[in-house]
Design an enzyme around this catalytic site. Structure first.
Site, PDB file in Angstrom:
ATOM      1  CG  ASP A 158      -2.307   0.410   0.768  1.00 43.53           C
ATOM      2  OD1 ASP A 158      -2.550   1.433  -0.177  1.00 43.53           O
ATOM      3  OD2 ASP A 158      -3.112   0.225   1.714  1.00 43.53           O
ATOM      4  CG  ASP A 213      -9.469   2.225  -0.727  1.00 39.36           C
ATOM      5  OD1 ASP A 213      -8.336   2.023  -1.418  1.00 39.36           O
ATOM      6  OD2 ASP A 213      -9.461   2.074   0.479  1.00 39.36           O
TER       7      ASP A 213
HETATM    8  C1  GLA Z   1      -5.996   1.208   1.422  1.00 40.51           C
HETATM    9  C2  GLA Z   1      -6.053   0.446   0.324  1.00 40.51           C
HETATM   10  C3  GLA Z   1      -7.333  -0.721   0.774  1.00 40.51           C
HETATM   11  C4  GLA Z   1      -6.987  -1.131   2.039  1.00 40.51           C
HETATM   12  C5  GLA Z   1      -6.821  -0.296   3.107  1.00 40.51           C
HETATM   13  C6  GLA Z   1      -6.287  -0.835   4.553  1.00 40.51           C
HETATM   14  O1  GLA Z   1      -7.011   2.204   1.574  1.00 40.51           O
HETATM   15  O2  GLA Z   1      -6.318   1.061  -0.767  1.00 40.51           O
HETATM   16  O3  GLA Z   1      -7.577  -1.479  -0.139  1.00 40.51           O
HETATM   17  O4  GLA Z   1      -5.762  -2.119   1.792  1.00 40.51           O
HETATM   18  O5  GLA Z   1      -5.900   0.772   2.868  1.00 40.51           O
HETATM   19  O6  GLA Z   1      -6.129  -0.135   5.367  1.00 40.51           O
END
Ligand code: GLA
Length: 434
Positions: A158, A213
């Site tokens: 990430d 997301d």
């Molecule tokens: C980010 C990622 C998500 C998830 C969260 C976890 O937002 O894009 O897919 O992994 O972190 O905290």
């Protein structure tokens, strides 16, 4: 003189080492090849459980993946997302949360491997993960080594708390670390498309997120603002993500996929929306990472995620992301070239009312620049397989045109429910079969 000979010898031996290995010692190591030749398939804990994960849940999910035929359908990765972490020890090694995972991640990997599954794990290129656990910055080689020693097969990496880090540098560093650790680990990059990874990451990761997301919504999620008028963080609905991912098709291919985020199928969408969301991800050759609770899933949801013919569109070895040929109001016409001259076709109704659509194949004729192919509807005959026929109430298509029977005729009329799709596999049939 002696010194000169020594220097020459040293130079020769360095050259020999270089040419034997093909690279300088300080050069980054290549990514693991041969992984994700078709888009990866599996399950991830985030969309449904966020950081509320533990050994029991993961094992129960693994058991369900076997019992419900998901492993047989191709979902082989079971991925822990954020929140599995404990603390780093005094030497800097990361450990699992001892309360959530009392038997340890290695034991979990063994449990999964014994059931035909692979284990995925999650970390972050910055100081912290998005949920504020320890990130891998400054510990890249150490973490890659730890994951490999636990038997991990997949890393989602990430992009929170990265300050001024250079994305290409940070992801290449972890790519090298994974290679150095010696265990093939699929590298799933998650920097949300901010630095256009599709332009530079084909040899860095096996997939890269193209968007922020996803949220469990088919329609766009409205933007909200804080008291200073600053836009607040928001998740993206399925249709919003499609708009962002659809235009990147030229960058995807075997071993390096556009990732429009994990599936929200089974997380509160209607049956039609589940079907449409799943089909669009298949048409876009996206990684199919389930994100629902597999231990309490409806029969309808299960039938969507295990539709073998639709999965086959996603997993087609040609590995070409489908194209949206045209938008006509709420209707979207999608095609995906498949191996053996087949085509997948998907008609999406993004609107709120049922539509009756006359499909005139010859009028849809096109040339796909990326694959160099065109269906040649005017010349070729196709057998049509309706891939969601089993899940929709039967509708007799009215057929007009020259050819009947099994083959495509000029015009068929189909009904598409709101937020639903009609999906066909078109297979060329030899002239003799006309
Ligand atoms: C980010 C990622 C998500 C998830 C969260 C976890 O937002 O894009 O897919 O992994 O972190 O905290």
């Amino acid at each position: 003189m002696k010194r000169l000979i020594l220097t020459v010898l040293l130079g020769l031996s360095v050259t020999a080492v270089l040419s034997a290995q093909g690279r300088r010692p300080d050069e980054p190591l290549p990514k693991w090849e041969g992984l994700a030749e078709t888009p990866q398939m599996g399950w991830n804990s985030w969309n449904k459980f966020a950081t509320n994960i533990n050994e029991e849940l993961i094992k129960a999910t693994a058991d369900k993946m076997v019992e419900l035929g998901l492993v047989d359908a191709g979902y082989i990765y079971l991925n822990l997302d954020d929140g599995w972490h404990g603390e780093r020890d005094e030497r800097g090694f990361i450990h699992e949360d001892p309360v959530k995972f009392p038997s340890g991640i290695k034991a979990l990997a063994d449990y999964l491997h014994a059931r035909g599954l692979k284990l995925g794990i999650y970390s972050d290129a910055g100081t912290n993960t998005c949920a504020c656990y320890a990130g891998s910055l400054g510990h890249e080689y150490q973490d890659a080594y730890t994951y490999a020693s636990w038997g991990v097969d997949y890393l989602k990496y990430d992009w929170c708390y990265t300050n001024n880090l250079n994305p290409k540098g940070a992801y290449t560093l972890m790519r090298s670390a994974l290679r150095k650790a010696g265990r093939p680990i699929l590298f799933s990059m998650c920097e949300w498309g901010s630095s256009k990874p599709w332009e530079w990451a084909a040899d860095v990761g096996h997939s890269w997120r193209t968007t922020g997301d996803i949220g469990a919504s088919f329609l766009p999620i409205p933007q909200t603002y804080d008291e200073n008028g600053k836009p607040k963080w928001k998740a993206l609905g399925v249709l919003e993500i499609v708009e962002m991912n659809e235009r990147l098709r030229e960058y995807a291919g075997p071993g390096h996929w556009n990732d429009p985020d994990m599936l929200e199928v089974g997380n509160g969408l209607t049956d039609s929306e589940n079907r449409a969301h799943f089909t669009l991800w298949c048409m876009m050759a996206a990684p199919l990472i389930l994100g629902n609770d597999l231990t309490s899933m409806s029969a309808e949801t299960l039938s969507v995620i295990t539709n073998k013919e639709v999965i086959a569109i996603n997993q087609d070895p040609l590995g070409i992301q489908g194209l949206r040929l045209k938008k006509d109001g709420d209707l979207q016409y999608w095609f995906k070239p498949l191996s053996d001259g087949d085509w997948a076709f998907c008609l999406l109704n993004a609107g709120e009312t049922e539509q009756e659509v006359g499909l005139n194949w010859e009028a849809l004729e096109f040339k796909d620049k990326l694959s160099g192919r065109s269906p040649e509807f005017g010349k070729s005959n196709y057998r049509v397989q309706d891939l969601w026929a089993a899940t929709r109430k039967p509708f007799t298509t009215r057929v007009r045109g020259r050819r009947r029977g099994q083959t495509v005729v000029n015009t068929v009329t189909v009904r598409v429910a709101p937020h639903d799709v009609v999906t066909y596999r078109l297979t060329p049939v030899a002239d003799a079969a006309r």
